[in-house]
Write an enzyme that holds these catalytic residues in place. Structure first.
Site, PDB file in Angstrom:
ATOM      1  N   TYR A  16      85.913  21.310  39.073  1.00  0.00           N
ATOM      2  CA  TYR A  16      87.092  22.172  39.029  1.00  0.00           C
ATOM      3  C   TYR A  16      86.706  23.628  38.805  1.00  0.00           C
ATOM      4  CZ  TYR A  16      91.345  24.364  37.291  1.00  0.00           C
ATOM      5  OH  TYR A  16      92.398  25.217  37.092  1.00  0.00           O
ATOM      6  N   GLY A  60      95.116  44.274  13.606  1.00  0.00           N
ATOM      7  CA  GLY A  60      95.030  43.148  14.531  1.00  0.00           C
ATOM      8  C   GLY A  60      93.857  43.329  15.462  1.00  0.00           C
ATOM      9  N   GLU A  83      90.452  38.573  11.711  1.00  0.00           N
ATOM     10  CA  GLU A  83      90.850  39.984  11.778  1.00  0.00           C
ATOM     11  C   GLU A  83      91.270  40.493  10.401  1.00  0.00           C
ATOM     12  OE1 GLU A  83      90.736  42.301  13.986  1.00  0.00           O
ATOM     13  OE2 GLU A  83      90.021  41.102  15.684  1.00  0.00           O
ATOM     14  N   GLU A  87      89.419  43.593   8.616  1.00  0.00           N
ATOM     15  CA  GLU A  87      90.112  44.864   8.393  1.00  0.00           C
ATOM     16  C   GLU A  87      90.494  45.087   6.942  1.00  0.00           C
ATOM     17  OE1 GLU A  87      92.341  46.687  11.211  1.00  0.00           O
ATOM     18  OE2 GLU A  87      92.076  45.247  12.824  1.00  0.00           O
ATOM     19  N   PRO A 106     105.884  43.285  29.365  1.00  0.00           N
ATOM     20  CA  PRO A 106     104.978  44.088  30.186  1.00  0.00           C
ATOM     21  C   PRO A 106     105.090  45.555  29.764  1.00  0.00           C
ATOM     22  CG  PRO A 106     106.509  42.806  31.547  1.00  0.00           C
ATOM     23  CD  PRO A 106     106.952  42.654  30.138  1.00  0.00           C
ATOM     24  N   GLU A 139      91.119  54.116   8.119  1.00  0.00           N
ATOM     25  CA  GLU A 139      92.167  54.515   7.207  1.00  0.00           C
ATOM     26  C   GLU A 139      93.203  53.416   7.170  1.00  0.00           C
ATOM     27  OE1 GLU A 139      94.590  58.687   6.437  1.00  0.00           O
ATOM     28  OE2 GLU A 139      93.486  58.356   8.279  1.00  0.00           O
TER      29      GLU A 139
END
Lengths: 248, 248
Positions: A16, A60, A83, A87, A106, A139
């Site tokens: 495949y 994010g 994440e 962060e 979109p 920051e």
DNA sequence: TCAATAGTGTCTTTCAGACAGTATATA
DNA sequence: TATATACTGTCTGAAAGACACTATTGA
């Protein structure tokens, strides 16, 4: 997880080849909440690169997608935890994390099609101190929700995401797992009430709140802790959330 | 939607090239519910191609991602509506559609990394008749949830998705927009009660349910319709949901 | 001693669950 | 006439909102 693949399907899979349709990037966005000084705060990071360089945004990043069928990459929850740690330095176990929903309009990222899975993360005030100065984010700051925060100035569609997250935390605060993640190890009745007032943005009658609190005690959700807290005038009894049923 | 891009950002964007990280495919999966014969049913389609050819699965398909920045493709809700129409013929406006959450565990699709955004769709029983024989799906059928349905035999992780959707509909049935989407144009008290009993999988006391029903009438959520329904023994009054506030 | 908060109790309203009872159709 | 269902009403208890009251501390 369905049934395992049959030998015939294994064979089919080897041959495949996925079609070459354009694919979106997928990210996780985090609304990291904490309550300090009787005030609901959310963590924002200042973007250092375009687009929207200089604007504040929810932390994010991209979900890691593996290169092959045998290594498809990380789970969505894992990406959120990763994440968050990158962060803010907050590790799994020190935070309550729950998926909210996906955002995929979109144009929400001008660079390319990006579908984002939003998460809410709840951090106890002690932990929140540590946050400033993660490795990645130059920051990062907690902003008082609805006070020193102009949500319409956030990058991307993070105004919508944040609004969704605030509604979520208001709805779910009655869940003791959620409330538990926002208070210190031990707390007084008035301190838990202050958390509710900060999150809901409304005042509660002290007597009525105490009644609900006592019901949680008789239900075994909250247990008394030793000692008393001397803050204002009269010392108050101290409590803690009982360890969750599922863990014992 | 943040602010418009500055001229400097527009310039930067022209030169920007997205990195060549692997990206996931993104799909929408639909849990299409209806209530017929006092029974909660969900629509499944039989897969005609591998993997899991022959197994039943939730309808769904790939989100269309545009080829360029100026055409990033369709919104998630739009993708859900499009797939719903392709596989069932049900048009926007005839169904209630709401996003549940994203599912993205690695390995949930053996072919490649696929992240799926799950939706619940609610269809009134009259509409549900039309469904069988959509253009795309060779074989589509409503299954009684928890009766003639072995969820563990579904393809992919659709057992989880369906379980999430069933929890959702049980939680949200009190929302009149949700209930409204599951009953015919007009209905009796007993008919609405039958819908509740089918969804919740529990019986309700007729008197107590009638009391709640009458509160909805006095609150203006439900209004009386002309005529009476002669089904069993004594003819019953007929009602309809009032047009939603937001539309008027 | 006073002001402030801890902590208790009361009154009322709302709503859910259990259940008895009346009215009115069809068979 | 019998029976099933439509429809009404009552009793009870759980819980929330409003609010009055006592107790105990630090300033």
């Amino acid at each position: 997880m369905a049934r395992p693949l049959t030998p015939a399907e294994q064979e089919w899979l080897k041959r495949y080849e996925p079609g070459e349709w354009p694919r979106p990037s997928v990210t996780v966005d985090l609304a990291v909440f904490t309550v300090r000084d009787a005030d609901l705060k959310v963590l924002l990071v200042r973007r250092k690169e375009p687009p929207y360089a200089g604007l504040w945004a929810l932390p994010g990043g991209f979900v890691r997608v593996g290169p092959s069928r045998s290594d498809q990459g990380e789970d969505l929850d894992a990406a959120a935890h990763r994440e968050l740690e990158e962060e803010t330095g907050l590790r799994r176990g020190t935070v309550f994390l729950e998926q909210l929903r996906a955002f995929g309009a979109p144009g929400r990222d001008p660079r390319m099609r990006v579908i984002s899975v939003a998460y809410a993360a709840l951090v106890a005030p002690e932990q929140a101190m540590v946050v400033v100065g993660g490795s990645d984010a130059a920051e990062a700051r907690f902003f008082s929700v609805g006070q020193d925060l102009d949500a319409s100035a956030l990058a991307f569609d993070h105004e919508q995401v944040l609004s969704c997250a605030v509604q979520w935390i208001r709805r779910r605060l009655n869940d003791s797992a959620v409330a538990c993640a926002l208070v210190p190890e031990t707390f007084t009745v008035a301190e838990l009430r202050a958390v509710h007032e900060a999150v809901q943005g409304a005042t509660h009658d002290p007597g009525n709140f105490r009644r609900r609190f006592k019901r949680m005690v008789t239900d075994g959700l909250i247990v008394q802790a030793p000692g008393r807290r001397h803050t204002g005038t009269k010392p108050a009894r101290v409590y803690r959330f009982a360890p969750a049923r599922g863990e014992a």
